[in-house]
Every structure is written in C-alpha cells, then in structure tokens.
Design a protein around this motif. Structure first.
Motif, PDB file in Angstrom:
ATOM      1  N   SER A 181      28.748  41.894 103.417  1.00 55.83           N
ATOM      2  CA  SER A 181      29.494  42.616 102.397  1.00 55.83           C
ATOM      3  C   SER A 181      30.780  43.218 102.984  1.00 55.83           C
ATOM      4  CB  SER A 181      28.627  43.737 101.821  1.00 55.83           C
ATOM      5  OG  SER A 181      29.378  44.552 100.960  1.00 55.83           O
ATOM      6  N   LYS A 182      31.821  43.262 102.162  1.00 50.25           N
ATOM      7  CA  LYS A 182      33.091  43.859 102.585  1.00 50.25           C
ATOM      8  C   LYS A 182      33.031  45.390 102.546  1.00 50.25           C
ATOM      9  CE  LYS A 182      35.839  39.945 100.947  1.00 50.25           C
ATOM     10  NZ  LYS A 182      36.874  39.489  99.980  1.00 50.25           N
ATOM     11  N   LYS A 183      32.028  45.922 101.842  1.00 51.24           N
ATOM     12  CA  LYS A 183      31.885  47.371 101.728  1.00 51.24           C
ATOM     13  C   LYS A 183      31.560  47.986 103.091  1.00 51.24           C
ATOM     14  CE  LYS A 183      29.355  50.964  99.228  1.00 51.24           C
ATOM     15  NZ  LYS A 183      28.279  51.255  98.246  1.00 51.24           N
ATOM     16  N   GLY A 184      32.391  48.884 103.547  1.00 56.19           N
ATOM     17  CA  GLY A 184      32.176  49.549 104.826  1.00 56.19           C
ATOM     18  C   GLY A 184      32.447  48.684 106.043  1.00 56.19           C
ATOM     19  N   THR A 192      24.432  40.627 100.990  1.00 59.09           N
ATOM     20  CA  THR A 192      24.994  41.931 101.377  1.00 59.09           C
ATOM     21  C   THR A 192      25.190  42.066 102.891  1.00 59.09           C
ATOM     22  OG1 THR A 192      22.750  42.860 101.401  1.00 59.09           O
ATOM     23  CG2 THR A 192      24.009  43.085  99.363  1.00 59.09           C
ATOM     24  N   ASN A 201      23.757  45.345 107.572  1.00 62.76           N
ATOM     25  CA  ASN A 201      24.763  44.285 107.516  1.00 62.76           C
ATOM     26  C   ASN A 201      24.967  43.740 108.921  1.00 62.76           C
ATOM     27  OD1 ASN A 201      27.390  45.237 108.862  1.00 62.76           O
ATOM     28  ND2 ASN A 201      26.886  46.979 107.554  1.00 62.76           N
ATOM     29  N   THR A 223      22.460  49.633 109.547  1.00 65.58           N
ATOM     30  CA  THR A 223      23.551  49.401 108.590  1.00 65.58           C
ATOM     31  C   THR A 223      23.188  48.388 107.501  1.00 65.58           C
ATOM     32  OG1 THR A 223      24.465  47.652 110.009  1.00 65.58           O
ATOM     33  CG2 THR A 223      25.315  49.886 110.308  1.00 65.58           C
TER      34      THR A 223
END
Length: 287
Positions: free
Chosen positions: A82-85, A79, A203, A201
């Motif tokens: 991750s591409k999310k956000g 994660t 990430n 975050t």
C-alpha cells in the motif's frame, strides 16, 4: 463433501498457496531477468548501469507479479504494498538498517579491527546499490510476503516467524564462506527482525527498507562482504581484521556476535510493540 469444496480447500491450503506463490513469482522473475539481460546486451550502456537497470526491472517485476497473483488468488486488496504510510515506513526502515549496521561496524572499529584504505569515486556505489535493491525487494517479497505471511494466517505470528527465520538462515548456509553459526546469525538478524518488522507495520516496505539499508551500508559505505559475497566496487575500500566472532571473518560483519545481538534487541522491541498494539495473530487453535 463435494469435489468442488475439496478442490477449493486444497487450492487455499497454506502450503499450496506458498508453493504456487513461489513458483509463479519465481518463474516470472527468472524470465524477466533473462529477457532484460538479453535486451540490454544490444545497448552500449556501461556494464554497471546495465546491471542497475536490470536489477530495478526485476525488483519491480517481483512486486507486480506478487500483487496481481495474490489479488486474483486471495480476492483482496494487496495492502502489503500500500502507498499509505510508504514514506514513513521507508524512512524509518532506512534509518534503522543504517544504525544497526553502523553499530556492528563500530564494535569492530573500537577493537582495532576496522580501517579505511581508500575512498573511491561516487559511481562505485552502483554495484552495491543494485545488489541492495534487488536482494531487499525480491527476498522480502518471497520470504515475508509468501513464506511468512501465508502460514501466519493459520499458525499464528510466532510459529510462522520461527519457521520462516529457520528457512532463511538455512538457505544462507550455502553462501560463500558461510557456516552453521553464520546461518543461525542470519536467521536471527534477518529472519526474525524482518518478520517482526512486517508484523508491526503489516506492509513490506518497512522490512524492504531495513534489508536494503543493512546491505547497502555494509557493502557500499563500509566496504565489507555481504553474506559471504564480495561486491566488485564500493565507495570505501576497507580492511577488516581480527577474531571471527566480532568481525564475521570472510562471511562479513553479519557473521559477528554483535550483529546478532543488536538485531535481536530490535526484534524484541518490535514484537513487544506489536503485542501491545494487538498486531500479533494467534494460531487457529487458540482463536
């Protein structure tokens, strides 16, 4: 306790994971850099463009090697990348990095220590762009992704943050024109700030963006040295002079007191927000 359980405990001991992670990713990055350089030498591409292509290749290789290693090693989804956000984290990180560096230079300017000598062709941004991309992605992958993240699981956020910041600052003492004070400054500016950015975050895109924006703005836009290193070409050629405490001397603005102050304020804000949102991990003995 059987031998299989002992081996599993050793294999998944935090220090073991850190060492394996650094060795595997380091070897793949080093090998990839050698191969891409040899391959590019057979082309007639411009030298700066070759460096940019090679830098991007190695940076992407760092992400891939980290992702596949820990997906296999830790049996989980990665994660951290991750591409999310991703757009939000990159944009906020870029803005924050630019603001922090601009405030640092503003102090030098207000004290009469910064002046622009010339504005250079736009293609002069390629060397600092290359340096910014490779340093941000590789260093954040290794430092925040491995050296900070793995010990945090057992030692908790705050202890791991201090340890990783100390290591980051100590390694930069060997940089050109560096000093003990510069190393301490970087431990706070990058070690603490970028670790706090990861905590908030969860990430690596956010600290990567801050790291890149800080270095790129410092070198390409303001024409200053980065961590003691002089970039061959920059968009602006500048003259920075004055007392070392507010200019950073030959090490660059990162060696200044205001850089440490501004980054420390940002670090505190991120840690306070992380605490409020329950993102701080406690050490295992307090769980």
């Amino acid at each position: 306790m059987d031998k299989k359980n002992i081996k599993q405990k050793i294999l998944h001991f935090p220090l073991t994971k850190v060492i394996i992670g650094l060795i595997v990713c380091g070897l793949i990055i080093g090998l990839g850099q050698t191969l891409i350089q040899k391959g590019l030498n057979f082309t007639n591409i411009d030298k700066d463009l070759k460096t940019l292509i090679g830098g991007i290749f190695v940076a992407v290789l760092a992400i891939i090697s980290y992702t596949y290693l820990f997906k296999f090693y830790e049996k989980r989804e990665i994660t951290e990348f991750s591409k999310k956000g991703i757009i939000k984290n990159l944009l906020i990180g870029l803005v924050l990095g630019v603001i922090l560096q601009s405030l640092t230079i503003l102090v030098i300017y207000l004290k009469g220590g910064y002046s622009v000598i010339s504005i250079n062709p736009i293609l002069f941004i390629i060397p600092p762009l290359t340096s910014g991309i490779t340093a941000a992605i590789i260093e954040e992958t290794l430092f925040r992704g491995i050296i900070f993240r793995i010990p945090e699981e057992k030692l908790g956020s705050y202890i791991s943050l201090l340890i990783s910041a100390f290591i980051f600052g100590a390694l930069h003492i060997s940089n050109p024109n560096s000093s003990l004070s510069a190393g301490i400054g970087l431990a706070i500016q990058a070690g603490l700030l970028l670790g706090a950015a990861y905590i908030y975050t969860r990430n690596l895109w956010f600290p990567i963006a801050i790291h890149f924006a800080w270095n790129f703005t410092q070198s390409a836009i303001f024409g200053a040295n980065v961590s003691g290193n002089t970039i061959s070409k920059t968009l602006i050629t500048s003259k920075i002079e004055g007392a070392e405490w507010f200019t950073g001397g030959q090490f660059g603005p990162e060696g200044s007191i205001q850089a440490t102050f501004f980054c420390l304020i940002a670090t505190i804000i991120l840690l306070v927000l992380s605490h409020k949102e329950g993102k701080i991990i406690k050490p295992y003995w307090r769980e």
